[in-house]
Design a protein around this motif. Structure first.
Motif, mmCIF file in Angstrom:
data_model
loop_
_atom_site.group_PDB
_atom_site.id
_atom_site.type_symbol
_atom_site.label_atom_id
_atom_site.label_comp_id
_atom_site.label_asym_id
_atom_site.label_seq_id
_atom_site.Cartn_x
_atom_site.Cartn_y
_atom_site.Cartn_z
ATOM 1 N N ARG A 1 -4.195 5.297 0.301
ATOM 2 C CA ARG A 1 -3.209 6.386 0.411
ATOM 3 C C ARG A 1 -2.834 6.620 1.880
ATOM 4 O O ARG A 1 -1.659 6.708 2.219
ATOM 5 N N ALA A 2 -3.882 6.725 2.712
ATOM 6 C CA ALA A 2 -3.614 6.969 4.128
ATOM 7 C C ALA A 2 -2.780 5.828 4.712
ATOM 8 O O ALA A 2 -1.802 6.053 5.436
ATOM 9 N N LEU A 3 -3.150 4.593 4.356
ATOM 10 C CA LEU A 3 -2.422 3.437 4.894
ATOM 11 C C LEU A 3 -0.954 3.444 4.486
ATOM 12 O O LEU A 3 -0.071 3.137 5.285
ATOM 13 N N VAL A 4 -0.691 3.798 3.221
ATOM 14 C CA VAL A 4 0.692 3.668 2.731
ATOM 15 C C VAL A 4 1.548 4.897 3.065
ATOM 16 O O VAL A 4 2.771 4.787 3.145
ATOM 17 N N LEU A 5 0.926 6.062 3.275
ATOM 18 C CA LEU A 5 1.731 7.270 3.490
ATOM 19 C C LEU A 5 1.832 7.718 4.939
ATOM 20 O O LEU A 5 2.837 8.305 5.332
ATOM 21 N N GLU A 6 0.764 7.462 5.724
ATOM 22 C CA GLU A 6 0.807 7.978 7.094
ATOM 23 C C GLU A 6 1.906 7.284 7.883
ATOM 24 O O GLU A 6 2.015 6.054 7.851
ATOM 25 N N PRO A 7 2.704 8.083 8.607
ATOM 26 C CA PRO A 7 3.706 7.449 9.462
ATOM 27 C C PRO A 7 2.996 6.666 10.571
ATOM 28 O O PRO A 7 1.821 6.891 10.827
ATOM 29 N N GLY A 8 3.698 5.737 11.184
ATOM 30 C CA GLY A 8 3.122 5.026 12.329
ATOM 31 C C GLY A 8 2.322 3.793 11.957
ATOM 32 O O GLY A 8 1.603 3.246 12.787
ATOM 33 N N GLN A 9 2.410 3.332 10.698
ATOM 34 C CA GLN A 9 1.710 2.100 10.300
ATOM 35 C C GLN A 9 2.577 0.866 10.553
ATOM 36 O O GLN A 9 2.187 -0.233 10.209
ATOM 37 N N GLY A 10 3.779 1.087 11.041
ATOM 38 C CA GLY A 10 4.729 -0.015 11.144
ATOM 39 C C GLY A 10 5.449 -0.169 9.807
ATOM 40 O O GLY A 10 5.287 0.656 8.907
ATOM 41 N N ALA A 11 6.226 -1.259 9.700
ATOM 42 C CA ALA A 11 7.030 -1.441 8.485
ATOM 43 C C ALA A 11 6.139 -1.659 7.267
ATOM 44 O O ALA A 11 5.142 -2.380 7.338
ATOM 45 N N VAL A 12 6.482 -1.008 6.160
ATOM 46 C CA VAL A 12 5.814 -1.254 4.872
ATOM 47 C C VAL A 12 6.941 -1.567 3.892
ATOM 48 O O VAL A 12 7.682 -0.679 3.484
ATOM 49 N N GLY A 13 7.080 -2.816 3.521
ATOM 50 C CA GLY A 13 8.167 -3.201 2.624
ATOM 51 C C GLY A 13 7.923 -2.694 1.204
ATOM 52 O O GLY A 13 6.805 -2.287 0.855
ATOM 53 N N ALA A 14 8.991 -2.747 0.389
ATOM 54 C CA ALA A 14 8.910 -2.209 -0.975
ATOM 55 C C ALA A 14 7.852 -2.932 -1.806
ATOM 56 O O ALA A 14 7.146 -2.311 -2.611
ATOM 57 N N THR A 15 7.704 -4.261 -1.601
ATOM 58 C CA THR A 15 6.729 -5.003 -2.412
ATOM 59 C C THR A 15 5.305 -4.649 -2.002
ATOM 60 O O THR A 15 4.426 -4.434 -2.859
ATOM 61 N N ALA A 16 5.075 -4.542 -0.692
ATOM 62 C CA ALA A 16 3.740 -4.144 -0.215
ATOM 63 C C ALA A 16 3.408 -2.743 -0.728
ATOM 64 O O ALA A 16 2.290 -2.480 -1.203
#
Ligand code: Z5A
Length: 217
Positions: free
Chosen positions: A56-71
């Motif tokens: 959850r933290a990885l996918v929601l926190e801002p500042g992780q860089g780009a997270v594409g729709a498939t990831a």
């Protein structure tokens, strides 16, 4: 038929776009069930296990860089697989009433409706992450995106990565939820979330009472 029909417990999910009042209503719903002698398990997605909370933290926190729709899609289902295996199924098998803040309908609404991910991919991943498991009841809290966004703007902490999307994204999410409800009217009930908290809670209580009728206390 909900999976829980076969195992005594009840699986109830709370859905809707950001800020519609799900968290507020899940707390009230738990209190309502306790007053009826039912101690619910309250949980959330993405999350609910140590692994899923990290995802959850990885996918929601801002500042992780780009997270594409498939990831994003695969992370939601990885978190869900952990949550279903380690928390939801054991609780249902033990006869518990599980109140879950979001489940696979959220993936259909956000990744499907919001991001345009293929519905077939979502169905296939659901079949892997939670074969045979559907909520007994899903409550969709419905409000126009501007109403929900005005509510969260007063809450005093920053936006997560998905909350930073524009109003058009959240209108697509809302439409996707209403389409799920139209497709599955027995499982999915839409509640008008623009009303005052107590009025929304009264509608939820009626739906809960119907679904927990006959449960062992
Ligand atoms: N996500 C995804 O993309 N795919 C997936 O498969 C899953 C999730 C499972 C995390 O969800 C994000 O993950 C979410 C979707 C995505 N991102 N977004 N956007 P979350 O559930 O943790 O976060 P959220 O959807 O953003 O929920 P929220 O912001 O916590 O809002 P809420 O729970 O619906 O509302 P609330 O916190 O109960 O209420 C918001 C405010 O309104 C608060 O100040 C309340 O006091 C007030 N409120 C509540 N009810 C009322 C009424 N009736 N009148 C007036 N004011 C009210």
């Amino acid at each position: 038929m909900g999976y829980a029909d076969a195992v005594r417990g009840r699986f109830i999910t709370f859905e809707g776009a950001e800020g519609v009042g799900k968290t507020t209503q899940i707390t009230r719903a738990a209190a309502h069930l306790r007053a009826r002698g039912i101690e619910p398990l309250v949980t959330r997605e993405p999350g609910g296990t140590p692994l899923a909370e990290k995802l959850r933290a990885l996918v929601l926190e801002p500042g992780q860089g780009a997270v594409g729709a498939t990831a994003e899609l695969l992370i939601m289902f990885a978190a869900r697989a952990s949550h279903v295996t380690d928390v939801i199924r054991p609780a249902l098998e033990a006869g518990r009433c599980v109140l879950c803040d979001r489940f696979t309908d959220a993936t259909e609404a956000y990744q499907g409706g919001g991001r345009g991910v293929e519905p077939d991919w979502i169905r296939a991943l659901a079949g892997i992450a939670h074969p045979g498991l559907l909520p007994d009841l899903t409550i969709v809290f419905d409000a126009p995106a501007e109403v929900a966004r005005a509510r969260i703007s007063t809450r005093g902490f920053g936006e997560d990565r998905i909350e930073a999307e524009d109003t058009a994204f959240f209108e697509r999410v809302r439409r996707a939820y209403l389409a799920i409800a139209a497709r599955e009217p027995k499982r999915v009930q839409v509640v008008d979330a623009t009303r005052p908290e107590a009025a929304v809670a009264a509608s939820v209580a009626v739906l809960l009472d119907a679904v927990v009728a006959g449960m062992d206390r």
